[in-house]
Design a protein around this motif. Structure first.
Motif, PDB file in Angstrom:
ATOM      1  N   MET A   1      31.711  18.103  25.967  1.00 54.80           N
ATOM      2  CA  MET A   1      32.290  18.978  24.946  1.00 54.80           C
ATOM      3  C   MET A   1      31.202  19.875  24.371  1.00 54.80           C
ATOM      4  N   PRO A   2      31.370  21.210  24.467  1.00 55.70           N
ATOM      5  CA  PRO A   2      30.352  22.102  23.905  1.00 55.70           C
ATOM      6  C   PRO A   2      30.300  21.972  22.389  1.00 55.70           C
ATOM      7  N   LYS A   3      29.094  22.033  21.882  1.00 56.86           N
ATOM      8  CA  LYS A   3      28.925  21.877  20.437  1.00 56.86           C
ATOM      9  C   LYS A   3      29.260  23.179  19.720  1.00 56.86           C
ATOM     10  N   GLY A   4      29.802  23.034  18.481  1.00 58.35           N
ATOM     11  CA  GLY A   4      30.119  24.191  17.668  1.00 58.35           C
ATOM     12  C   GLY A   4      28.855  24.782  17.066  1.00 58.35           C
ATOM     13  N   THR A   5      29.038  25.899  16.397  1.00 59.15           N
ATOM     14  CA  THR A   5      27.871  26.622  15.863  1.00 59.15           C
ATOM     15  C   THR A   5      27.384  26.063  14.521  1.00 59.15           C
ATOM     16  N   ASN A   6      28.168  25.180  13.905  1.00 59.69           N
ATOM     17  CA  ASN A   6      27.793  24.659  12.576  1.00 59.69           C
ATOM     18  C   ASN A   6      27.641  23.137  12.572  1.00 59.69           C
ATOM     19  N   GLN A   7      27.109  22.586  13.660  1.00 64.27           N
ATOM     20  CA  GLN A   7      27.016  21.130  13.796  1.00 64.27           C
ATOM     21  C   GLN A   7      26.197  20.470  12.676  1.00 64.27           C
ATOM     22  N   LYS A   8      25.181  21.193  12.180  1.00 63.59           N
ATOM     23  CA  LYS A   8      24.314  20.581  11.169  1.00 63.59           C
ATOM     24  C   LYS A   8      25.059  20.321   9.859  1.00 63.59           C
ATOM     25  N   LYS A  10      28.087  19.045   9.769  1.00 65.36           N
ATOM     26  CA  LYS A  10      29.211  18.170  10.146  1.00 65.36           C
ATOM     27  C   LYS A  10      29.541  17.140   9.070  1.00 65.36           C
ATOM     28  N   LEU A  11      28.555  16.387   8.601  1.00 68.42           N
ATOM     29  CA  LEU A  11      28.813  15.326   7.628  1.00 68.42           C
ATOM     30  C   LEU A  11      29.273  15.918   6.290  1.00 68.42           C
ATOM     31  N   TYR A  12      28.667  17.035   5.914  1.00 70.30           N
ATOM     32  CA  TYR A  12      29.063  17.696   4.666  1.00 70.30           C
ATOM     33  C   TYR A  12      30.520  18.145   4.732  1.00 70.30           C
ATOM     34  N   ARG A  13      30.909  18.781   5.849  1.00 68.88           N
ATOM     35  CA  ARG A  13      32.279  19.265   5.985  1.00 68.88           C
ATOM     36  C   ARG A  13      33.266  18.110   6.078  1.00 68.88           C
ATOM     37  N   LEU A  14      32.856  17.020   6.711  1.00 64.97           N
ATOM     38  CA  LEU A  14      33.727  15.854   6.800  1.00 64.97           C
ATOM     39  C   LEU A  14      34.002  15.303   5.396  1.00 64.97           C
ATOM     40  N   ALA A  15      32.955  15.223   4.580  1.00 62.63           N
ATOM     41  CA  ALA A  15      33.117  14.761   3.199  1.00 62.63           C
ATOM     42  C   ALA A  15      34.047  15.693   2.432  1.00 62.63           C
ATOM     43  N   GLN A  16      33.851  16.992   2.624  1.00 61.67           N
ATOM     44  CA  GLN A  16      34.684  17.989   1.943  1.00 61.67           C
ATOM     45  C   GLN A  16      36.156  17.833   2.334  1.00 61.67           C
ATOM     46  N   ILE A  33      41.639  15.361  11.392  1.00 59.43           N
ATOM     47  CA  ILE A  33      40.225  15.484  11.013  1.00 59.43           C
ATOM     48  C   ILE A  33      39.488  16.384  12.011  1.00 59.43           C
ATOM     49  N   LEU A  34      39.710  16.143  13.296  1.00 58.27           N
ATOM     50  CA  LEU A  34      39.050  16.936  14.340  1.00 58.27           C
ATOM     51  C   LEU A  34      39.481  18.398  14.266  1.00 58.27           C
ATOM     52  N   GLU A  35      40.775  18.637  13.982  1.00 49.24           N
ATOM     53  CA  GLU A  35      41.264  20.011  13.860  1.00 49.24           C
ATOM     54  C   GLU A  35      40.641  20.705  12.653  1.00 49.24           C
ATOM     55  N   ILE A  42      32.990  23.264  14.095  1.00 50.00           N
ATOM     56  CA  ILE A  42      32.250  22.019  14.301  1.00 50.00           C
ATOM     57  C   ILE A  42      33.045  21.176  15.286  1.00 50.00           C
ATOM     58  N   THR A  43      32.399  20.723  16.356  1.00 44.32           N
ATOM     59  CA  THR A  43      33.063  19.872  17.329  1.00 44.32           C
ATOM     60  C   THR A  43      32.573  18.436  17.173  1.00 44.32           C
ATOM     61  N   ALA A  44      33.437  17.490  17.539  1.00 44.09           N
ATOM     62  CA  ALA A  44      33.077  16.072  17.416  1.00 44.09           C
ATOM     63  C   ALA A  44      34.020  15.250  18.280  1.00 44.09           C
TER      64      ALA A  44
END
Length: 331
Positions: A1-8, A10-16, A33-35, A42-44
């Motif tokens: 799976m190609p990584k998104g441009t804002n991977q760094k 990821k944890l912040y956006r997940l919390a949000q 959550i993935l959507e 961000i991909t995961a």
């Protein structure tokens, strides 16, 4: 799976996502959550999200997963504030006359960030209070902060004090001269905020409406009046002062109709002694600052309350009644 441009992020956006979209009654699935992460570019994979959800606990965000059918639903639990607590804070902010309308809205928007967007809508329904009179002094928050700083650093403060004139303009008192006072505490009374301090020139304790203080400055001089404030119970001081109007501190004896027992207890506390006078009345001795505001309070209770003594206070009441009668002669 190609990584998104804002991977760094990821944890912040997940919390949000979890904080904004879920609560005790609203859940989100792993697919959702993935959507949602995808919308932030961000991909995961599912396995990494399981790990990230556990990692959120390190930030104080506890996520619980519950099986529903053949899927798990996830939501945040144990937030720092419960919704009823935040509603209470919103009500307090709304009813505070010393907080401006602009700051009221700003504070409530900040409180909404402590709950999900679903619960934020419930807070918004609490917000509107028709006709609420608010202060117009936007600098009050900085004034309060300056007072607290002066207290912690044991310094006097200088400030100008104003009143409104008939043209609805700010009019500086004492010709614009600065007051110099030793601040010792803050009191919230009758929807207003007061600074209680010691006036060295007058040699007495005084109080000032915080929203009427301007251009406050911390002085280099150390505070005075420590001995006076050692003897002062701040809560007791506020209770004795009607509308925070000053006056001579006296013990006053009242004759009160039994139906006004709740009024007396609400005003003076449950420790006040109610002594039966007859089947329909009781007497009570209360410590108050005898002022026009106190006399007006007694008058407002009609025949339910009567001042019995001391004679000095009953004479003041008789004079006040005569003054009011004269004021309305010929009307």
């Amino acid at each position: 799976m190609p990584k998104g441009t804002n991977q760094k992020f990821k944890l912040y956006r997940l919390a949000q996502i979890m904080l904004e979209q879920t609560d005790e009654e609203h859940y989100i699935t792993m697919t959702e959550i993935l959507e949602a992460l995808g919308r932030y570019e961000i991909t995961a994979d599912r396995k990494s999200i399981y790990t990230d959800l556990r990692d959120l606990e390190q930030f104080g965000i506890e996520v619980e997963g519950e099986p529903v059918g053949n899927r798990y639903h996830y939501h945040v639990i144990n937030r720092p504030f419960e919704l009823p607590e935040l509603k209470l804070l919103v009500d307090a902010i709304q009813s505070s006359k010393f907080i401006t309308e602009k700051k009221t809205n700003e504070l409530i928007r900040k409180l909404e960030k402590l709950v999900s967007r679903h619960d934020a809508m419930k807070l918004q329904r609490q917000v509107y209070v028709s006709g609420r009179i608010k202060t117009m002094n936007e600098s009050i928050y900085y004034t309060v902060d300056a007072i607290h700083n002066a207290i912690s650093e044991n310094r006097k403060i200088r400030f100008q004090y104003f009143q409104w004139n008939v043209k609805k303009e700010m009019e500086l008192r004492h010709g614009g001269a600065y007051y110099q006072v030793s601040p010792w505490g803050l009191s919230w009374d009758d929807e207003n905020y007061y600074m209680i301090g010691y006036d060295s020139d007058a040699g007495q304790i005084k109080h000032y409406r915080v929203d009427k203080m301007l251009h406050i400055q911390m002085s280099e001089e150390k505070r005075e009046g420590r001995e006076s404030f050692k003897k002062l119970d701040m809560a007791e001081y506020s209770r004795k002062s009607f509308g925070m109007f000053g006056g001579k501190d006296q013990q006053v004896k009242l004759l009160v109709d039994n139906r006004f027992a709740g009024v007396i207890i609400d005003r003076f506390g449950k420790d006040v002694m109610l002594i039966p006078a007859d089947k329909e009345h009781f007497t009570v001795n209360v410590e108050v600052h005898v002022s026009g505001q106190f006399l007006a309070w007694v008058i407002s209770l009609g025949d339910g309350v009567k001042i019995l003594g001391p004679g000095e206070v009953t004479a003041m009441m008789k004079e006040e009644i005569r003054r009011l009668g004269k004021q309305y002669e010929g009307v």
